[in-house]
Design an enzyme around this catalytic site. Structure first.
Site, PDB file in Angstrom:
ATOM      1  N   HIS A   1       0.967  -1.262  -0.100  1.00  0.00           N
ATOM      2  CA  HIS A   1      -0.081   0.180   0.135  1.00  0.00           C
ATOM      3  C   HIS A   1       0.780   1.437  -0.092  1.00  0.00           C
ATOM      4  CE1 HIS A   1      -3.275  -2.786   1.510  1.00  0.00           C
ATOM      5  NE2 HIS A   1      -2.373  -3.264   1.948  1.00  0.00           N
TER       6      HIS A   1
ATOM      7  N   SER B   1      14.376  22.832 -14.677  1.00  0.00           N
ATOM      8  CA  SER B   1      13.286  23.498 -14.829  1.00  0.00           C
ATOM      9  C   SER B   1      13.679  24.894 -15.202  1.00  0.00           C
ATOM     10  CB  SER B   1      12.269  23.734 -13.672  1.00  0.00           C
ATOM     11  OG  SER B   1      11.582  24.621 -13.707  1.00  0.00           O
TER      12      SER B   1
ATOM     13  N   LYS C   1      15.685  22.460  -9.395  1.00  0.00           N
ATOM     14  CA  LYS C   1      14.913  21.216 -10.004  1.00  0.00           C
ATOM     15  C   LYS C   1      15.801  20.402 -10.673  1.00  0.00           C
ATOM     16  CE  LYS C   1      10.532  20.950 -10.075  1.00  0.00           C
ATOM     17  NZ  LYS C   1       9.670  19.883  -9.626  1.00  0.00           N
TER      18      LYS C   1
ATOM     19  N   GLU D   1       9.295   9.516 -16.290  1.00  0.00           N
ATOM     20  CA  GLU D   1       8.008   9.687 -16.430  1.00  0.00           C
ATOM     21  C   GLU D   1       7.335   9.417 -17.869  1.00  0.00           C
ATOM     22  OE1 GLU D   1       6.835  13.696 -14.254  1.00  0.00           O
ATOM     23  OE2 GLU D   1       8.920  13.547 -14.806  1.00  0.00           O
TER      24      GLU D   1
END
Ligand code: ARG
Length: 457
Positions: A153, A274, A280, A287
């Site tokens: 979980h 970024s 960043k 992704e």
């Protein structure tokens, strides 16, 4: 190529909707290889003269050189790669070019070319997956004893080792490779010689062309030969399932690389920055692998729906078989390469992983197990006692192993100082030495077996 019975040419929209050359030019190598095999067989069987066959083979060789150097020309009037090559052959060698298509149809031609293409795609996927397995094994061997929280979980469950976690992916990729191998075995029969749908009246030798193209045998039914696309669906099925595995691994990297986790430093080469937030470092490659899996599943769905309900034998719908396969192969190749680079190039922050395992009461099960073993308490009661200990530790901001013995004994008097040896994360993983468990020795044994397996193929 087929104008004999027509009084007028196709409309602009007919030309456009019909043209597959923009994508099926990717089949040019397979198309030329299959044509060479076909014409050699025609000559061997006395269906075309040796002189014509030699001229055709010579012309095809020249065309291959042209395509290699300049790409395949895209003329919609020539519809597809088959007509494009044949028309160039006619320009080069004259009327003898017209003999190449004896005892053949574009229906068996495209079925053959596409099978050859998918066979290559399977071999490429297999090589890429083997490299990914090698990368997983190298990191798993290094981190056979590096402790991290195992999750259910996505909540801390029990300590595991990073090596054990990575070896789970080795197993998934192993199944993927076996699915591709299985698809390849079923794919490897030749439709060439099925002709349009019914076979041919010419005395061809289908065994000869099958062998020349590396197929195990000719397909046994000509209708099936031209209408079967199971081989493409098998490939897409294997690719889709593989992409699901890659997307799960990618997702773990996304989570692990986030600041609150901080389990991994990903290679700069597979991250992006970024334009506004200077701090960043984003896991874009991971992704995109996660995203590509959705597109690959879409490719599988696309071809399944194309094939659904098609009557025998060939229908033009089947021209739409190629774009989803080409797209899936491209996306899968990128995904495999990206994940291989990510596994190889990542630095795991083992100290943070270990701390996370300690903070999350990951050894609570070990306390309950200890109560069962040392104090002969039924597991359900032990579970309850342990719950109380976790509650107390949490309220004090301590790890289980940091609770004073007196406090533990206040919860249950049967607890003694030997319990602390069982509560460390090291003791927890070492205890899970059942076959396939997370104990470092188990992980090392599985890595050694896998290394031998990988060397063997
Ligand atoms: N470009 C076609 C395809 O990819 C080749 C087969 C054409 N056959 C036909 N009967 N029109 O499916």
């Amino acid at each position: 190529m087929w104008g004999g019975r027509f009084a007028e040419g196709p409309s602009a929209i007919m030309r456009e909707i019909n043209a597959s050359i923009p994508f099926d030019k990717a089949l040019w190598r397979q198309d030329i290889a299959a044509s060479c095999a076909h014409v050699r067989m025609l000559a061997a069987c006395g269906i075309v003269s040796d002189a014509d066959a030699a001229a055709i083979l010579h012309g095809l060789e020249q065309i291959a050189g042209e395509y290699e150097a300049n790409g395949v020309p895209e003329n919609w009037d020539l519809e597809d790669i088959h007509m494009t090559t044949e028309s160039r052959l006619a320009e080069l060698i004259g009327p003898a070019a017209g003999r190449l298509h004896t005892a053949r149809s574009r229906n068996d031609q495209v079925a053959t070319d596409f099978r050859l293409w998918v066979r290559d795609a399977i071999d490429q996927a297999d090589a890429g997956l083997k490299a990914l397995q090698g990368a997983l094994l190298a990191q798993a061997g290094t981190h056979a004893a590096s402790i991290m929280p195992g999750f259910t979980h996505l909540q801390t469950a029990q300590p595991v080792t990073l090596g054990h976690h990575l070896m789970a992916y080795y197993e998934m990729i192993r199944r993927d490779r076996s699915r591709f191998a299985d698809a390849r075995r079923r794919l490897n029969v030749s439709p060439l010689g099925s002709a349009a749908l019914a076979g041919t009246g010419f005395p061809i030798d289908r065994q000869m062309t099958a062998a020349a193209l590396g197929f195990d045998a000719p397909m046994r039914n000509s209708l099936d030969g031209v209408s079967d696309r199971d081989f493409a669906l098998d490939y897409l099925q294997a690719a889709a399932q593989c992409s699901l595995h890659l997307s799960r691994l990618a997702e773990e990297f996304v989570i692990w690389a986030s600041q609150p986790f901080g389990f991994v430093r990903m290679a700069d080469s597979l991250s992006t920055g970024s334009s506004i937030m200077p701090q960043k470092k984003n896991p874009d490659a991971a992704e995109l692998v996660r995203g590509h899996a959705g597109r690959i599943v879409g490719c599988l769905t696309s071809l399944m729906v194309t094939m659904k309900g098609l009557p025998l034998a060939y229908s033009k719908d089947m021209q739409d078989d190629k774009p989803p396969v080409f797209e899936a192969a491209n996306l899968l190749g990128l995904s495999i390469a990206a994940m291989t680079g990510m596994v190889e190039g990542s630095t795991f922050r083992t100290e943070r992983m270990r701390q996370a395992a300690e903070l999350g009461y990951a050894t609570a099960t070990d306390l309950a197990d200890w109560l069962v073993r040392q104090a002969n308490i039924p597991f359900r009661e032990a579970h309850h006692i342990t719950g109380a200990a976790v509650k107390l530790a949490e309220s004090r901001g301590l790890a289980l192993v940091e609770l004073p013995l007196a406090d533990l004994q206040a919860i249950d008097a049967r607890i003694d100082e030997r319990v602390f040896a069982a509560l460390s994360v090291e003791a927890s993983v070492a205890a899970r030495a059942s076959y396939g468990g997370t104990a470092p020795d188990q992980v090392r044994a599985r890595v050694a077996e896998a290394l031998a397996e990988l060397e063997g193929g």
